[in-house]
Scaffold this motif. Structure first.
Motif, PDB file in Angstrom:
ATOM      1  N   ASP A 133      14.293  -1.221 -35.155  1.00  0.00           N
ATOM      2  CA  ASP A 133      14.365  -2.542 -34.553  1.00  0.00           C
ATOM      3  C   ASP A 133      13.254  -2.689 -33.534  1.00  0.00           C
ATOM      4  OD1 ASP A 133      16.399  -3.858 -35.860  1.00  0.00           O
ATOM      5  OD2 ASP A 133      17.961  -2.987 -34.616  1.00  0.00           O
ATOM      6  N   PHE A 134      12.667  -3.857 -33.498  1.00  0.00           N
ATOM      7  CA  PHE A 134      11.632  -4.171 -32.523  1.00  0.00           C
ATOM      8  C   PHE A 134      11.971  -5.517 -31.906  1.00  0.00           C
ATOM      9  CE2 PHE A 134       7.638  -6.064 -31.159  1.00  0.00           C
ATOM     10  CZ  PHE A 134       7.048  -5.028 -30.453  1.00  0.00           C
ATOM     11  N   TYR A 135      12.074  -5.546 -30.605  1.00  0.00           N
ATOM     12  CA  TYR A 135      12.380  -6.780 -29.892  1.00  0.00           C
ATOM     13  C   TYR A 135      11.305  -7.037 -28.851  1.00  0.00           C
ATOM     14  CZ  TYR A 135      17.034  -5.621 -31.723  1.00  0.00           C
ATOM     15  OH  TYR A 135      18.083  -5.273 -32.537  1.00  0.00           O
ATOM     16  N   ARG A 136      11.147  -8.296 -28.512  1.00  0.00           N
ATOM     17  CA  ARG A 136      10.208  -8.672 -27.445  1.00  0.00           C
ATOM     18  C   ARG A 136      10.895  -9.688 -26.540  1.00  0.00           C
ATOM     19  NH1 ARG A 136       4.508  -9.823 -29.471  1.00  0.00           N
ATOM     20  NH2 ARG A 136       4.403  -7.558 -29.142  1.00  0.00           N
ATOM     21  N   LYS A 137      10.973  -9.341 -25.277  1.00  0.00           N
ATOM     22  CA  LYS A 137      11.557 -10.256 -24.305  1.00  0.00           C
ATOM     23  C   LYS A 137      10.473 -10.699 -23.339  1.00  0.00           C
ATOM     24  CE  LYS A 137      15.648 -10.956 -21.436  1.00  0.00           C
ATOM     25  NZ  LYS A 137      16.915 -10.365 -20.938  1.00  0.00           N
ATOM     26  N   LEU A 138      10.390 -11.995 -23.122  1.00  0.00           N
ATOM     27  CA  LEU A 138       9.364 -12.588 -22.282  1.00  0.00           C
ATOM     28  C   LEU A 138      10.003 -13.115 -21.001  1.00  0.00           C
ATOM     29  CD1 LEU A 138       7.774 -14.579 -25.215  1.00  0.00           C
ATOM     30  CD2 LEU A 138       6.851 -12.474 -24.237  1.00  0.00           C
ATOM     31  N   PHE A 139       9.279 -12.986 -19.897  1.00  0.00           N
ATOM     32  CA  PHE A 139       9.804 -13.388 -18.606  1.00  0.00           C
ATOM     33  C   PHE A 139       8.827 -14.313 -17.897  1.00  0.00           C
ATOM     34  CE2 PHE A 139      11.471  -9.206 -19.597  1.00  0.00           C
ATOM     35  CZ  PHE A 139      12.829  -9.329 -19.334  1.00  0.00           C
ATOM     36  N   HIS A 140       9.378 -15.236 -17.135  1.00  0.00           N
ATOM     37  CA  HIS A 140       8.583 -16.093 -16.254  1.00  0.00           C
ATOM     38  C   HIS A 140       9.183 -15.947 -14.868  1.00  0.00           C
ATOM     39  CE1 HIS A 140       6.605 -19.711 -14.598  1.00  0.00           C
ATOM     40  NE2 HIS A 140       5.736 -19.525 -15.565  1.00  0.00           N
ATOM     41  N   ILE A 141       8.455 -15.252 -13.983  1.00  0.00           N
ATOM     42  CA  ILE A 141       8.972 -14.906 -12.665  1.00  0.00           C
ATOM     43  C   ILE A 141       7.919 -15.233 -11.611  1.00  0.00           C
ATOM     44  CG2 ILE A 141       9.829 -13.037 -11.200  1.00  0.00           C
ATOM     45  CD1 ILE A 141      10.666 -11.574 -13.793  1.00  0.00           C
ATOM     46  N   GLU A 142       8.258 -16.145 -10.723  1.00  0.00           N
ATOM     47  CA  GLU A 142       7.368 -16.560  -9.637  1.00  0.00           C
ATOM     48  C   GLU A 142       5.983 -16.937 -10.146  1.00  0.00           C
ATOM     49  OE1 GLU A 142       7.320 -13.619  -6.586  1.00  0.00           O
ATOM     50  OE2 GLU A 142       9.437 -13.891  -6.066  1.00  0.00           O
ATOM     51  N   GLY A 143       5.950 -17.687 -11.212  1.00  0.00           N
ATOM     52  CA  GLY A 143       4.695 -18.185 -11.756  1.00  0.00           C
ATOM     53  C   GLY A 143       3.937 -17.198 -12.618  1.00  0.00           C
ATOM     54  N   GLU A 144       4.414 -15.959 -12.722  1.00  0.00           N
ATOM     55  CA  GLU A 144       3.760 -14.938 -13.539  1.00  0.00           C
ATOM     56  C   GLU A 144       4.570 -14.698 -14.813  1.00  0.00           C
ATOM     57  OE1 GLU A 144       0.917 -13.505 -12.987  1.00  0.00           O
ATOM     58  OE2 GLU A 144       0.526 -14.191 -10.949  1.00  0.00           O
ATOM     59  N   THR A 145       3.853 -14.329 -15.881  1.00  0.00           N
ATOM     60  CA  THR A 145       4.521 -14.019 -17.142  1.00  0.00           C
ATOM     61  C   THR A 145       4.503 -12.509 -17.378  1.00  0.00           C
ATOM     62  OG1 THR A 145       2.438 -14.378 -18.338  1.00  0.00           O
ATOM     63  CG2 THR A 145       3.985 -16.228 -18.215  1.00  0.00           C
ATOM     64  N   TYR A 146       5.585 -12.017 -17.973  1.00  0.00           N
ATOM     65  CA  TYR A 146       5.724 -10.593 -18.270  1.00  0.00           C
ATOM     66  C   TYR A 146       6.239 -10.438 -19.696  1.00  0.00           C
ATOM     67  CZ  TYR A 146       5.451 -10.067 -13.187  1.00  0.00           C
ATOM     68  OH  TYR A 146       5.049 -10.107 -11.873  1.00  0.00           O
ATOM     69  N   ARG A 147       5.896  -9.319 -20.305  1.00  0.00           N
ATOM     70  CA  ARG A 147       6.345  -9.037 -21.672  1.00  0.00           C
ATOM     71  C   ARG A 147       6.874  -7.616 -21.739  1.00  0.00           C
ATOM     72  NH1 ARG A 147       1.850  -8.326 -26.007  1.00  0.00           N
ATOM     73  NH2 ARG A 147       2.198  -6.124 -25.576  1.00  0.00           N
ATOM     74  N   VAL A 148       8.074  -7.486 -22.274  1.00  0.00           N
ATOM     75  CA  VAL A 148       8.672  -6.168 -22.478  1.00  0.00           C
ATOM     76  C   VAL A 148       8.984  -6.009 -23.960  1.00  0.00           C
ATOM     77  CG1 VAL A 148      10.597  -4.639 -21.964  1.00  0.00           C
ATOM     78  CG2 VAL A 148       9.652  -6.092 -20.152  1.00  0.00           C
ATOM     79  N   ASP A 149       8.325  -5.060 -24.597  1.00  0.00           N
ATOM     80  CA  ASP A 149       8.592  -4.741 -25.994  1.00  0.00           C
ATOM     81  C   ASP A 149       9.575  -3.581 -26.060  1.00  0.00           C
ATOM     82  OD1 ASP A 149       6.856  -6.696 -26.768  1.00  0.00           O
ATOM     83  OD2 ASP A 149       5.206  -5.340 -27.272  1.00  0.00           O
ATOM     84  N   LEU A 150      10.572  -3.718 -26.908  1.00  0.00           N
ATOM     85  CA  LEU A 150      11.608  -2.702 -27.064  1.00  0.00           C
ATOM     86  C   LEU A 150      11.565  -2.171 -28.480  1.00  0.00           C
ATOM     87  CD1 LEU A 150      14.357  -4.890 -25.400  1.00  0.00           C
ATOM     88  CD2 LEU A 150      13.326  -2.892 -24.325  1.00  0.00           C
ATOM     89  N   LEU A 151      11.272  -0.895 -28.621  1.00  0.00           N
ATOM     90  CA  LEU A 151      11.207  -0.270 -29.941  1.00  0.00           C
ATOM     91  C   LEU A 151      12.338   0.731 -30.084  1.00  0.00           C
ATOM     92  CD1 LEU A 151       9.936   0.426 -32.660  1.00  0.00           C
ATOM     93  CD2 LEU A 151       8.378   1.983 -31.461  1.00  0.00           C
ATOM     94  N   ASP A 152      13.285   0.411 -30.951  1.00  0.00           N
ATOM     95  CA  ASP A 152      14.364   1.342 -31.285  1.00  0.00           C
ATOM     96  C   ASP A 152      13.888   2.127 -32.506  1.00  0.00           C
ATOM     97  OD1 ASP A 152      16.600   2.710 -31.987  1.00  0.00           O
ATOM     98  OD2 ASP A 152      17.939   0.987 -32.076  1.00  0.00           O
ATOM     99  N   ALA A 153      13.390   3.333 -32.261  1.00  0.00           N
ATOM    100  CA  ALA A 153      12.762   4.126 -33.319  1.00  0.00           C
ATOM    101  C   ALA A 153      13.761   5.046 -34.004  1.00  0.00           C
ATOM    102  CB  ALA A 153      11.599   4.933 -32.744  1.00  0.00           C
ATOM    103  N   ALA A 154      14.942   4.525 -34.285  1.00  0.00           N
ATOM    104  CA  ALA A 154      16.000   5.352 -34.869  1.00  0.00           C
ATOM    105  C   ALA A 154      15.611   5.897 -36.241  1.00  0.00           C
ATOM    106  CB  ALA A 154      17.289   4.542 -34.978  1.00  0.00           C
ATOM    107  N   GLY A 155      14.853   5.125 -36.998  1.00  0.00           N
ATOM    108  CA  GLY A 155      14.519   5.537 -38.354  1.00  0.00           C
ATOM    109  C   GLY A 155      13.414   6.565 -38.450  1.00  0.00           C
ATOM    110  N   GLU A 156      12.902   7.031 -37.319  1.00  0.00           N
ATOM    111  CA  GLU A 156      11.770   7.943 -37.333  1.00  0.00           C
ATOM    112  C   GLU A 156      12.181   9.400 -37.138  1.00  0.00           C
ATOM    113  OE1 GLU A 156       9.056   6.493 -34.419  1.00  0.00           O
ATOM    114  OE2 GLU A 156       8.765   4.574 -35.418  1.00  0.00           O
TER     115      GLU A 156
END
Length: 336
Positions: A133-156
């Motif tokens: 599974d691969f997810y991407r959550k985006l944030f807008h905090i105090e005028g700045e943008t952030y990106r957190v990618d989450l990789l569930d590498a269970a199949g590896e």
């Protein structure tokens, strides 16, 4: 040996074909935030990369288009979003605001539910094996943008070379075991050693690399008679530079410690923790980013990018190696 077997053998040994030089001993651990000062591949090395990419092309394509086995991507509910929002706002996003969290651990320990909690979703009782599974959550905090990618590498678990690539692209690592499964704790200890070894070798350090790792003992809601791994045993086994947290994805126990810890390790604002921001529809987030700084800063908000897919093997490989075309004096990789 058929062509498929040859392809996988080449992929499994590909990391031994690269030469990395010029790292400062105090450099950050994350390969996604730094690039070697000099790098190049010989013609032989490049041919192997092309061969591996050709052999694994169908697999990468299938993975990129497959949907999560643990949760449906709600693409149909946002028909107006034509592409990943990240492609739209990355040009204005500070690279230091982009973080990848790699999640590893044995099956059935609750990795997927922990990720669902981070995404602002509910716990699911029924277990469905996760391939990847691969997810991407985006944030807008105090005028700045952030990106957190989450990789569930269970199949590896059965693909060491692919797992090493995931490790080298990770900024933070969340290693999960179940408190009622001693074997899962043993696997976490092995993964921790593998991560430190891979990072140390990649950075060419003489001493073991300090890696941002959180070890999570999940299912803390179980009774004392069901617990097979005690807290004192875990703390005695882990080194002092590894953070240990006991959680329950089912009743949210310990999550108020886990998520802020991940934010701290990734140099992210505390507002990236699920309890510190509002979840908004992806179109609302997109509109907020387009307005930029023309308006007063809004309350912290986050959105899940429904079109995000894990980068391809080639993309992740380039991320690790850096762009050799930008180097002024590339060195040859001594492959004969």
């Amino acid at each position: 040996m058929n062509s498929t077997e040859k392809g996988f053998l080449a992929f499994d040994s590909i990391f031994d074909l690269f030469s990395f030089t010029g790292h400062h001993p105090d450099a950050k651990l994350s390969p996604s935030r730094q690039h070697p000062s000099t790098f190049s591949l010989s013609k032989t090395g490049m041919n192997i990369v092309k061969a591996v990419h050709g052999c694994r092309g169908d697999t990468v394509k299938m993975t990129g288009s497959a949907r999560s086995s643990s949760g449906q991507r709600q693409v149909s509910s946002i028909k107006h979003v034509k592409k990943s929002v990240d492609n739209m706002d990355l040009g204005r996003m500070n690279p230091q605001h982009c973080t990848r969290i790699v999640v590893l651990g044995a099956p059935k320990v609750g990795k997927t539910n922990l990720l669902q909690r981070f995404l602002g979703k509910d716990f699911k009782e029924n277990y469905e094996p996760t391939r990847e599974d691969f997810y991407r959550k985006l944030f807008h905090i105090e005028g700045e943008t952030y990106r957190v990618d989450l990789l569930d590498a269970a199949g590896e678990r059965d693909f060491p070379a692919k797992r090493r690539l995931s490790i080298l692209t990770g900024d933070i690592f969340l290693l999960v075991f179940s408190l009622d499964d001693r074997e899962s704790f043993r696997e976490v200890c092995e993964l921790l050693s593998e991560i430190k070894s891979a990072k140390t070798k990649f950075l060419k350090m003489k001493t073991p690399a300090k890696v941002p790792v959180v070890v999570c003992g999940n299912k803390a809601d179980l009774g004392t008679q069901q617990r097979l791994v005690g807290r004192s045993e875990v703390l005695k086994t882990l080194s002092d530079d590894v953070t240990y947290v006991e959680t329950s994805a089912k009743n949210s126990l310990g999550l108020e410690i886990l998520f802020p810890t991940l934010a701290r390790l990734g140099a992210l604002p505390d507002e990236t923790s699920p309890s510190r921001h509002e979840i908004v529809p992806i179109l609302s987030y997109q509109s907020l980013c387009q307005r930029g700084r023309r308006h007063e800063p809004s309350a912290p908000c986050g959105a899940v990018d429904p079109l995000a897919r894990r980068p391809s093997f080639t993309t992740d490989l380039k991320l690790v190696l850096g762009s050799s075309t930008k180097q002024n004096k590339p060195e040859r990789c001594q492959i004969q």
